[in-house]
Design an enzyme around this catalytic site. Structure first.
Site, PDB file in Angstrom:
ATOM      1  N   LYS A   1      15.819  41.540  -8.815  1.00  0.00           N
ATOM      2  CA  LYS A   1      16.475  42.628  -9.555  1.00  0.00           C
ATOM      3  C   LYS A   1      15.989  42.675 -11.008  1.00  0.00           C
ATOM      4  CE  LYS A   1      19.651  44.183  -6.421  1.00  0.00           C
ATOM      5  NZ  LYS A   1      21.015  44.019  -5.958  1.00  0.00           N
TER       6      LYS A   1
ATOM      7  N   ARG B   1      22.046  37.662  -0.360  1.00  0.00           N
ATOM      8  CA  ARG B   1      21.154  38.702   0.185  1.00  0.00           C
ATOM      9  C   ARG B   1      19.792  38.579  -0.495  1.00  0.00           C
ATOM     10  NH1 ARG B   1      19.635  43.947  -0.913  1.00  0.00           N
ATOM     11  NH2 ARG B   1      19.611  45.362   0.863  1.00  0.00           N
TER      12      ARG B   1
HETATM   13  N1  HH2 Z   1      21.182  45.639  -3.354  1.00  0.00           N
HETATM   14  C1  HH2 Z   1      20.361  46.581  -2.850  1.00  0.00           C
HETATM   15  C2  HH2 Z   1      20.700  47.277  -1.683  1.00  0.00           C
HETATM   16  N2  HH2 Z   1      21.832  46.988  -1.013  1.00  0.00           N
HETATM   17  N3  HH2 Z   1      23.821  45.724  -0.815  1.00  0.00           N
HETATM   18  C3  HH2 Z   1      24.650  44.794  -1.287  1.00  0.00           C
HETATM   19  N4  HH2 Z   1      25.778  44.493  -0.628  1.00  0.00           N
HETATM   20  N5  HH2 Z   1      24.367  44.109  -2.441  1.00  0.00           N
HETATM   21  C4  HH2 Z   1      23.247  44.347  -3.173  1.00  0.00           C
HETATM   22  O1  HH2 Z   1      23.066  43.716  -4.234  1.00  0.00           O
HETATM   23  C5  HH2 Z   1      22.341  45.347  -2.695  1.00  0.00           C
HETATM   24  C6  HH2 Z   1      22.671  46.025  -1.489  1.00  0.00           C
HETATM   25  C7  HH2 Z   1      19.068  46.875  -3.551  1.00  0.00           C
HETATM   26  O2  HH2 Z   1      18.032  46.055  -3.060  1.00  0.00           O
HETATM   27  P1  HH2 Z   1      16.955  46.535  -1.971  1.00  0.00           P
HETATM   28  O3  HH2 Z   1      17.627  46.823  -0.668  1.00  0.00           O
HETATM   29  O4  HH2 Z   1      15.821  45.594  -1.894  1.00  0.00           O
HETATM   30  O5  HH2 Z   1      16.372  47.862  -2.621  1.00  0.00           O
HETATM   31  P2  HH2 Z   1      16.514  49.402  -2.269  1.00  0.00           P
HETATM   32  O6  HH2 Z   1      17.939  49.790  -2.459  1.00  0.00           O
HETATM   33  O7  HH2 Z   1      15.588  50.072  -3.252  1.00  0.00           O
HETATM   34  O8  HH2 Z   1      16.091  49.593  -0.840  1.00  0.00           O
END
Ligand code: HH2
Length: 288
Positions: A222, A256
């Site tokens: 992040k 996660r």
């Molecule tokens: N962060 C992201 C997406 N979903 N869900 C939860 N519960 N907690 C988090 O911190 C969280 C989440 C963002 O990360 P990522 O899925 O890698 O990115 P993107 O939203 O761009 O697909």
């Protein structure tokens, strides 16, 4: 501390769960496009399980700052072949990362056990669905929407305000018939948080853990890590592991991550340290 997700029951008292991220998206902030094709997503998911993932979080919609919602049919078009390939095959528990009740309903019918809802029941159909299916639920804190959440977020006291808001959402889940044992709480690192807020939330995670439900946290790659280290998204592994270890020491029970193998190792040490602090537990091996 138990977390019930349909037919799966996790005892999180001593063991932290690692949730591997599978982004079936063209535009996720760190790996957009890499696992967009169903075969690539499936191969990645299987690799994460081989590395030790307890859970897989399948997402078909990026929620990075500035992103726009993906229509339900498109989310499902991305998710369906990956869920079909994993359900019944993988020992990992399957989570769907969606804010849409219609998408969650199809995913639960296809074998998912958890709904990871970054809007914490924003869709009016979501609570009834989760209650009816007995699914596990992640209630994540977000201020604003992905489109506007990083426009100058402000808090007097981020840790207390995030915990208070999630306590309200937990109450809303209860009122809709979702048993507490099905719910995990997530402070939503980077979702309407400036760097100092994300740092404070990890450093003061006890405020959230005190609500009595398992805390899930996602720090992986992040931007607060990038800003502390002044490093791009591809060079944030060590920083992510450091933040993960502190979060687990401070009470996180589910982590996660994009990098499962390294995270499993960091988590095992952090939870051993937490056990030593809380119960005087000793690490099993006496060797130096
Ligand atoms: N962060 C992201 C997406 N979903 N869900 C939860 N519960 N907690 C988090 O911190 C969280 C989440 C963002 O990360 P990522 O899925 O890698 O990115 P993107 O939203 O761009 O697909």
């Amino acid at each position: 501390m138990l977390w019930r997700c349909r037919d799966r029951v996790f005892d999180l008292t001593g063991r932290t769960l690692v949730m591997g991220i599978v982004n079936i998206t063209p535009d996720s902030f760190s790996d957009g496009g890499r696992f967009f094709a169903p075969e690539a997503a499936l191969a990645h998911a299987r690799r994460l399980v081989a590395e030790g993932a307890d859970l897989l979080d399948l997402g078909a919609e990026s929620t990075r700052p500035g992103s726009q919602p993906v229509p339900d049919d498109e989310q499902w078009r991305r998710l369906a072949p990956v869920l079909a390939g994993l359900a019944g095959e993988t020992p990992a528990c399957l989570s769907v990362d969606t804010a849409s009740a219609a998408v969650a309903e199809r995913a639960l019918a296809a074998g998912a056990q958890i709904v990871n809802d970054v809007t914490a029941l924003g869709d009016p159909g979501m609570a009834g669905l989760v209650a009816g299916r007995g699914a596990g639920l992640v209630l994540m804190h977000m201020r604003g929407t992905p489109a506007d959440m990083q426009h100058d977020p402000r808090y007097q006291d981020a840790a207390s305000e995030v915990a208070a808001r999630l306590a309200e959402r937990l109450e809303a889940a209860r009122a809709a018939g979702i048993a507490d044992e099905r719910v995990a709480l997530d402070p939503g690192i980077g979702f309407g948080k400036a760097v100092r807020h994300s740092l404070e939330l990890v450093a003061r995670l006890e405020a959230l853990a005190a609500l009595g439900r398992p805390v899930l946290i996602g720090v992986s790659r992040k931007s607060f890590i990038g800003q502390v280290l002044d490093l791009p998204v591809g060079e944030r592994l060590e920083g992510s592991l450091a933040a993960t270890a502190v979060a687990v020491f401070n009470g996180a029970r589910i982590v996660r991550t994009h990098a499962v193998a390294a995270t499993v190792r960091a988590v095992r040490v952090a939870e051993a340290l937490r056990g030593a602090r809380d119960h005087g537990d000793r690490v099993k091996s006496p060797s130096p």
